[in-house]
Motif scaffolding. Structure first.
Motif, short mmCIF file in Angstrom:
data_model
loop_
_atom_site.label_atom_id
_atom_site.label_comp_id
_atom_site.label_asym_id
_atom_site.label_seq_id
_atom_site.Cartn_x
_atom_site.Cartn_y
_atom_site.Cartn_z
N GLY A 40 0.04 0.57 -5.39
CA GLY A 40 -1.00 0.65 -4.35
C GLY A 40 -0.40 0.82 -2.96
N HIS A 41 0.88 0.51 -2.81
CA HIS A 41 1.51 0.62 -1.50
C HIS A 41 2.50 1.78 -1.45
CE1 HIS A 41 -0.73 -2.82 -0.34
NE2 HIS A 41 -0.38 -3.39 -1.48
N LEU A 42 2.32 2.73 -2.37
CA LEU A 42 3.04 3.99 -2.30
C LEU A 42 2.45 4.76 -1.11
CD1 LEU A 42 5.00 5.66 -4.18
CD2 LEU A 42 2.94 6.78 -5.01
N GLU A 76 -3.50 1.75 8.96
CA GLU A 76 -2.73 0.54 8.64
C GLU A 76 -3.21 -0.04 7.32
OE1 GLU A 76 -4.48 0.88 11.40
OE2 GLU A 76 -3.07 0.82 13.08
N CYS A 77 -2.27 -0.62 6.59
CA CYS A 77 -2.59 -1.27 5.32
C CYS A 77 -2.32 -2.77 5.47
CB CYS A 77 -1.70 -0.68 4.23
SG CYS A 77 -1.93 -1.42 2.61
N ILE A 78 -2.92 -3.60 4.60
CA ILE A 78 -2.67 -5.06 4.69
C ILE A 78 -1.20 -5.41 4.50
CG2 ILE A 78 -4.98 -5.89 4.03
CD1 ILE A 78 -3.80 -6.38 1.19
N CYS A 79 -0.41 -4.50 3.89
CA CYS A 79 0.99 -4.81 3.62
C CYS A 79 1.88 -4.56 4.84
CB CYS A 79 1.50 -3.96 2.45
SG CYS A 79 1.74 -2.24 2.88
N GLY A 80 1.34 -3.95 5.91
CA GLY A 80 2.15 -3.66 7.10
C GLY A 80 2.57 -2.20 7.20
N ASN A 81 2.49 -1.47 6.07
CA ASN A 81 2.81 -0.04 6.07
C ASN A 81 1.57 0.75 6.54
OD1 ASN A 81 4.05 2.43 5.43
ND2 ASN A 81 3.65 2.25 3.23
N ARG A 82 1.69 2.06 6.64
CA ARG A 82 0.57 2.94 6.97
C ARG A 82 0.36 3.93 5.84
NH1 ARG A 82 -1.48 4.08 12.04
NH2 ARG A 82 -0.76 2.63 13.63
N GLY A 83 -0.91 4.30 5.61
CA GLY A 83 -1.22 5.39 4.68
C GLY A 83 -0.89 5.09 3.23
N CYS A 84 -0.95 3.81 2.84
CA CYS A 84 -0.69 3.45 1.44
C CYS A 84 -1.79 4.03 0.55
CB CYS A 84 -0.72 1.94 1.27
SG CYS A 84 0.70 1.12 1.98
N LEU A 85 -1.46 4.21 -0.75
CA LEU A 85 -2.44 4.71 -1.71
C LEU A 85 -3.74 3.91 -1.65
CD1 LEU A 85 -3.31 6.45 -4.12
CD2 LEU A 85 -2.08 4.87 -5.62
ZN LIG Z 1 0.15 -1.09 1.75
#
Ligand SMILES: [Zn+2]
Length: 326
Positions: free
Chosen positions: A169-171, A179-188
Motif C-alpha cells: 500500500g505504500h509503494l 501525502e500519505c499517513i506513512c509520511g511518503n507521498r503518492g503511495c498506492l
Molecule cells: Zn504511504
C-alpha cells in the motif's frame, strides 16, 4: 495436520484488529467459524481494553476451552514479542504495547499466542485453507480502507530487515502525489483504497458534474456505491474506478515483475465489488507483463470469506499451538 489430529485440537480464538472494526471468532481446526463477533475500533487504550473484554464475553468461548490465540493487526508487529512496533493512524495508541499482555489477562488462562501484520496473517489463512494452498510464490493485496500486502517467496512469507516487508500500500505510484499517513507521498493507498475512491467521488459531486453519484441514499457515497454506479454505466463513476484500477494495475505489474508469483490474490472489502475489478486488473496486468513473463499471472479473489482476517489469525494460532515458541 491429519484429519485425526484435527479432531483432537481444540478451537482457537482469532482477532483481526483493523482501522474501523475489530473482529473476533472462535475457529475449529478445519477452518470452520464456530462463533464470531465484531465491534467498532475504539479510540483510546482504555476503551480498547474494555471493548476487547466485552468482545470476548460476547463470543461465549466453548466450555471445553480453546488451545491458542492469534491476532492480525495493522502496522508492524513483532511476531517474537507481539509488540506493536509501528502503527500510524487511529490505532496509534497501541504502539509500544504487547498484544499478549493486553489480551491474556482477559482470558481464563494463558495460551500459546501469536500476532503479526494483518495482511501477512490473511495470507497465512489463504495458505492453510484458501487460494494459496500448495503455492510457493504468491502476492496478496488486501484492498480496504487502506491497502495491505503480503508476499510468499519460495515458500516463505517475506519479513524484511525490520519486519515491514510486504507493505504494498505504500509503494510509490505518483512521486509528486498527495501525502500519505506513512509520511511518503503518492503511495498506492492514496490512489487506490476505499478512502481514495470515496474522496474522488466526493470531489466529483462537489464539482457539480452530472452523475448518478448525486442520487444515492448514502451521503457521501461509499466505495461500493462508486463501483455499483460504474457497473451500471455512470461515466463519472467509471472514470474514477478506471483511474484507480490503472494505478493499481501498474503497481501490481511492477510487483509481479519483481516477485514473479504464481498468482495474485486480492482480498478485503473492495475485492467484494465483483467481476469488473478483476477483469480490468487482469487486462492491465497482462499487457504490462506478457513480454517478460511469457504467461498470464491469474488475479484471483481471496477464498476465505469475510471475516478472512480472523481465519488468518486462527491459522497463525494453530501454527503457534503446533510449535510453541521456545
Ligand atoms: Zn504511504
Amino acid at each position: 495436520m491429519s484429519h485425526e489430529n484435527n479432531l483432537r485440537v481444540k478451537p482457537v480464538l482469532g482477532f483481526d484488529i483493523g482501522g474501523t472494526q475489530i473482529k473476533a471468532a472462535v475457529v475449529a481446526a478445519e477452518g470452520k467459524i464456530l462463533t464470531a463477533h465484531r465491534i467498532p475500533t475504539p479510540s483510546s487504550l482504555t476503551e480498547f481494553c474494555n471493548a476487547m473484554k466485552q468482545l470476548i464475553q460476547n463470543l461465549h468461548l466453548p466450555e471445553s476451552g480453546i488451545s491458542g490465540v492469534g491476532i492480525g493487526c495493522k502496522g508492524i508487529i513483532s511476531p517474537a514479542t507481539t509488540e506493536v512496533l509501528a502503527l500510524p493512524g487511529g490505532l496509534h495508541y497501541l504502539e509500544g504495547r504487547r498484544l499478549n499482555e493486553l489480551i491474556t489477562p482477559l482470558l481464563e488462562a494463558p495460551y500459546p499466542f501469536a500476532a503479526d501484520n494483518d495482511a501477512r496473517v490473511a495470507l497465512e489463512g489463504e495458505r492453510r485453507w484458501g487460494a494459496a494452498r500448495g503455492r510457493e510464490n504468491v502476492l496478496m493485496l488486501t484492498l480496504g480502507t487502506g491497502v495491505g500486502g503480503a508476499i510468499l517467496v519460495d515458500g516463505k512469507i517475506l519479513r524484511g530487515a525490520g519486519g515491514a516487508a510486504g507493505h504494498a500500500g505504500h509503494l510509490t505510484v505518483e512521486s509528486d502525489g498527495v501525502e500519505c499517513i506513512c509520511g511518503n507521498r503518492g503511495c498506492l493507498e492514496t490512489a487506490f483504497s476505499a478512502r481514495a475512491i470515496e474522496s474522488a467521488a466526493f470531489a466529483a459531486i462537489h464539482r457539480g458534474v452530472a452523475t448518478e453519484l448525486h442520487n444515492l441514499t448514502a451521503r457521501p457515497p461509499t466505495c461500493a456505491d462508486v463501483f455499483e454506479c460504474a457497473r451500471r454505466g455512470d461515466v463519472v463513476a467509471r472514470d474514477i474506478v478506471q483511474h484507480a484500477i490503472l494505478l493499481l494495475g501498474g503497481a501490481v505489474a511492477g510487483l509481479v515483475h519483481v516477485l514473479d508469483p504464481e498468482i495474485v490474490i486480492l482480498g478485503g472489502q473492495i475485492a467484494e465489488s465483483g467481476e469488473l475489478l478483476f477483469s480490468m486488473i487482469q487486462r492491465e496486468l497482462d499487457w504490462r507483463t506478457k513480454t517478460l513473463l511469457r504467461r498470464s499471472v491469474p488475479v484471483v479473489k481471496s477464498e476465505l470469506a469475510d471475516p478472512s482476517g480472523v481465519l488468518g489469525a486462527a491459522a497463525l494460532a494453530f501454527d503457534a499451538v503446533a510449535s510453541p515458541p521456545k
